[in-house]
Write a protein that holds these residues in place. Structure first.
Motif, PDB file in Angstrom:
ATOM      1  N   TYR A  27      50.860  57.383 120.161  1.00 12.77           N
ATOM      2  CA  TYR A  27      51.076  58.452 121.324  1.00 12.77           C
ATOM      3  C   TYR A  27      51.887  58.221 122.858  1.00 12.77           C
ATOM      4  O   TYR A  27      52.402  59.256 123.551  1.00 12.77           O
ATOM      5  CB  TYR A  27      48.998  58.424 122.094  1.00 12.77           C
ATOM      6  N   LEU A  28      52.777  56.522 123.171  1.00  7.81           N
ATOM      7  CA  LEU A  28      53.474  56.978 123.455  1.00  7.81           C
ATOM      8  C   LEU A  28      54.745  57.825 123.387  1.00  7.81           C
ATOM      9  O   LEU A  28      55.478  58.008 124.172  1.00  7.81           O
ATOM     10  CB  LEU A  28      53.383  55.806 124.357  1.00  7.81           C
ATOM     11  N   LEU A  29      55.103  57.701 121.616  1.00  3.22           N
ATOM     12  CA  LEU A  29      55.907  58.303 121.261  1.00  3.22           C
ATOM     13  C   LEU A  29      55.919  59.716 121.618  1.00  3.22           C
ATOM     14  O   LEU A  29      56.872  60.452 121.991  1.00  3.22           O
ATOM     15  CB  LEU A  29      56.348  57.618 119.918  1.00  3.22           C
ATOM     16  N   ALA A  30      55.156  60.568 121.101  1.00  2.00           N
ATOM     17  CA  ALA A  30      55.059  61.607 120.635  1.00  2.00           C
ATOM     18  C   ALA A  30      54.565  62.634 122.089  1.00  2.00           C
ATOM     19  O   ALA A  30      54.758  63.200 122.836  1.00  2.00           O
ATOM     20  CB  ALA A  30      53.998  61.981 120.000  1.00  2.00           C
ATOM     21  N   GLY A  31      53.535  61.805 123.308  1.00  2.00           N
ATOM     22  CA  GLY A  31      53.035  62.527 124.036  1.00  2.00           C
ATOM     23  C   GLY A  31      51.815  63.485 124.450  1.00  2.00           C
ATOM     24  O   GLY A  31      51.641  63.894 124.975  1.00  2.00           O
ATOM     25  N   ASP A  32      51.837  63.447 122.385  1.00  3.91           N
ATOM     26  CA  ASP A  32      49.938  64.151 122.477  1.00  3.91           C
ATOM     27  C   ASP A  32      49.242  63.574 121.206  1.00  3.91           C
ATOM     28  O   ASP A  32      49.417  63.293 121.360  1.00  3.91           O
ATOM     29  CB  ASP A  32      51.012  65.154 122.093  1.00  3.91           C
ATOM     30  N   GLU A  82      55.350  75.098 117.994  1.00  2.00           N
ATOM     31  CA  GLU A  82      54.749  75.157 119.690  1.00  2.00           C
ATOM     32  C   GLU A  82      54.209  73.971 119.187  1.00  2.00           C
ATOM     33  O   GLU A  82      53.789  73.450 118.363  1.00  2.00           O
ATOM     34  CB  GLU A  82      53.508  75.530 119.748  1.00  2.00           C
ATOM     35  N   ARG A  83      53.604  73.587 120.764  1.00  2.00           N
ATOM     36  CA  ARG A  83      52.988  71.494 120.949  1.00  2.00           C
ATOM     37  C   ARG A  83      52.263  71.800 122.291  1.00  2.00           C
ATOM     38  O   ARG A  83      52.283  72.278 123.654  1.00  2.00           O
ATOM     39  CB  ARG A  83      54.623  71.115 121.262  1.00  2.00           C
ATOM     40  N   PRO A  84      50.887  72.414 121.716  1.00  2.00           N
ATOM     41  CA  PRO A  84      49.450  71.759 122.178  1.00  2.00           C
ATOM     42  C   PRO A  84      50.120  70.401 123.350  1.00  2.00           C
ATOM     43  O   PRO A  84      49.949  69.702 122.691  1.00  2.00           O
ATOM     44  CB  PRO A  84      48.461  72.496 121.811  1.00  2.00           C
ATOM     45  N   THR A  85      49.303  70.525 123.930  1.00  2.00           N
ATOM     46  CA  THR A  85      49.103  69.682 125.214  1.00  2.00           C
ATOM     47  C   THR A  85      47.328  69.229 125.651  1.00  2.00           C
ATOM     48  O   THR A  85      47.091  69.536 126.683  1.00  2.00           O
ATOM     49  CB  THR A  85      49.816  69.706 126.166  1.00  2.00           C
ATOM     50  N   PRO A  86      46.598  69.085 125.167  1.00  2.00           N
ATOM     51  CA  PRO A  86      45.039  68.945 125.301  1.00  2.00           C
ATOM     52  C   PRO A  86      45.123  67.937 126.737  1.00  2.00           C
ATOM     53  O   PRO A  86      46.091  66.557 125.844  1.00  2.00           O
ATOM     54  CB  PRO A  86      44.358  68.529 124.292  1.00  2.00           C
ATOM     55  N   ASP A  87      44.414  67.270 126.646  1.00  2.00           N
ATOM     56  CA  ASP A  87      43.513  66.205 127.651  1.00  2.00           C
ATOM     57  C   ASP A  87      43.496  65.301 126.609  1.00  2.00           C
ATOM     58  O   ASP A  87      42.421  65.708 125.866  1.00  2.00           O
ATOM     59  CB  ASP A  87      42.717  66.643 128.832  1.00  2.00           C
ATOM     60  N   ALA A 109      52.289  58.720 131.648  1.00  2.00           N
ATOM     61  CA  ALA A 109      52.852  59.521 130.674  1.00  2.00           C
ATOM     62  C   ALA A 109      53.327  60.472 131.147  1.00  2.00           C
ATOM     63  O   ALA A 109      54.775  61.469 130.521  1.00  2.00           O
ATOM     64  CB  ALA A 109      50.779  60.398 130.640  1.00  2.00           C
ATOM     65  N   ARG A 110      53.562  61.176 132.426  1.00  2.00           N
ATOM     66  CA  ARG A 110      54.850  62.577 133.148  1.00  2.00           C
ATOM     67  C   ARG A 110      55.704  61.615 133.627  1.00  2.00           C
ATOM     68  O   ARG A 110      56.554  62.077 133.112  1.00  2.00           O
ATOM     69  CB  ARG A 110      53.599  62.735 134.718  1.00  2.00           C
ATOM     70  N   ALA A 111      56.075  60.278 133.975  1.00  2.00           N
ATOM     71  CA  ALA A 111      56.690  59.465 134.208  1.00  2.00           C
ATOM     72  C   ALA A 111      57.302  59.587 132.449  1.00  2.00           C
ATOM     73  O   ALA A 111      59.109  60.184 132.036  1.00  2.00           O
ATOM     74  CB  ALA A 111      57.157  58.457 134.635  1.00  2.00           C
TER      75      ALA A 111
END
Length: 173
Positions: A27-32, A82-87, A109-111
């Motif tokens: 998750y930290l690598l992909a952000g998704d 495409e890259r979905p970004t769910p919460d 996560a934003r940083a």
């Protein structure tokens, strides 16, 4: 009488012990979240296929290296998809105010998303996985000097992002 553990039982034990850590790294690598789940599953499948070779060694390190390589492969092909970004819901801790954790995680996560793929991978390896510079270089397959310069550049960007976030929070009050 307890039956002896076979390779499948040992792998299942390994999987239960390390799947959550692998997911957090993914998750930290992909952000998704969805991509992290996919990377984690693929890393565990590949680890299972090589289990007879890695069971006695550092199986977690092997799986983590596969995870990083899978992420790098995914990143190279990413521009076509495409890259979905769910919460992503995080587990709650009773002793903390949930809002504080959300603000901190969102800021981190934003940083991290402001960094390049390589910068993010170096930061995750160095500070989340607590690897040395040499171990990070080995993990990512780059030179030690590349890790050092990338780390310095990424930390500079993160400091700027943290200062901007702090300023925005003060202005919002």
């Amino acid at each position: 009488m307890q039956r002896p553990e076979n390779d499948d039982d040992r792998f299942v034990s390994f999987m239960h012990a390390s799947a959550a850590r692998l997911y957090r790294v993914a998750y930290l690598l992909a952000g998704d979240a969805a991509q992290a789940e996919e990377l984690t599953q693929q890393a565990l499948v590949r680890t299972y296929t090589a289990w007879s070779r890695v069971a006695g060694d550092d199986a977690y390190g092997y799986a983590r290296r596969i995870l990083v390589n899978l992420h790098n492969d995914w990143w190279r092909r990413r521009f076509l998809r495409e890259r979905p970004t769910p919460d992503v819901p995080e587990p709650r801790r009773a002793e903390q105010d949930p809002a504080d954790g959300v603000v901190v995680r969102d800021g981190v996560a934003r940083a991290l998303q402001t960094l390049s793929r390589r910068e993010r991978a170096v930061i995750v390896c160095r500070y989340y996985l607590d690897l040395t510079e040499q171990q990070t270089a080995d993990e990512l397959g780059v030179a030690l000097g590349t890790v050092k310069s990338t780390n310095a550049r990424a930390l500079r960007k993160l400091r700027i992002a943290a200062d901007e976030t702090t300023y925005e929070m003060k202005e919002a009050r």
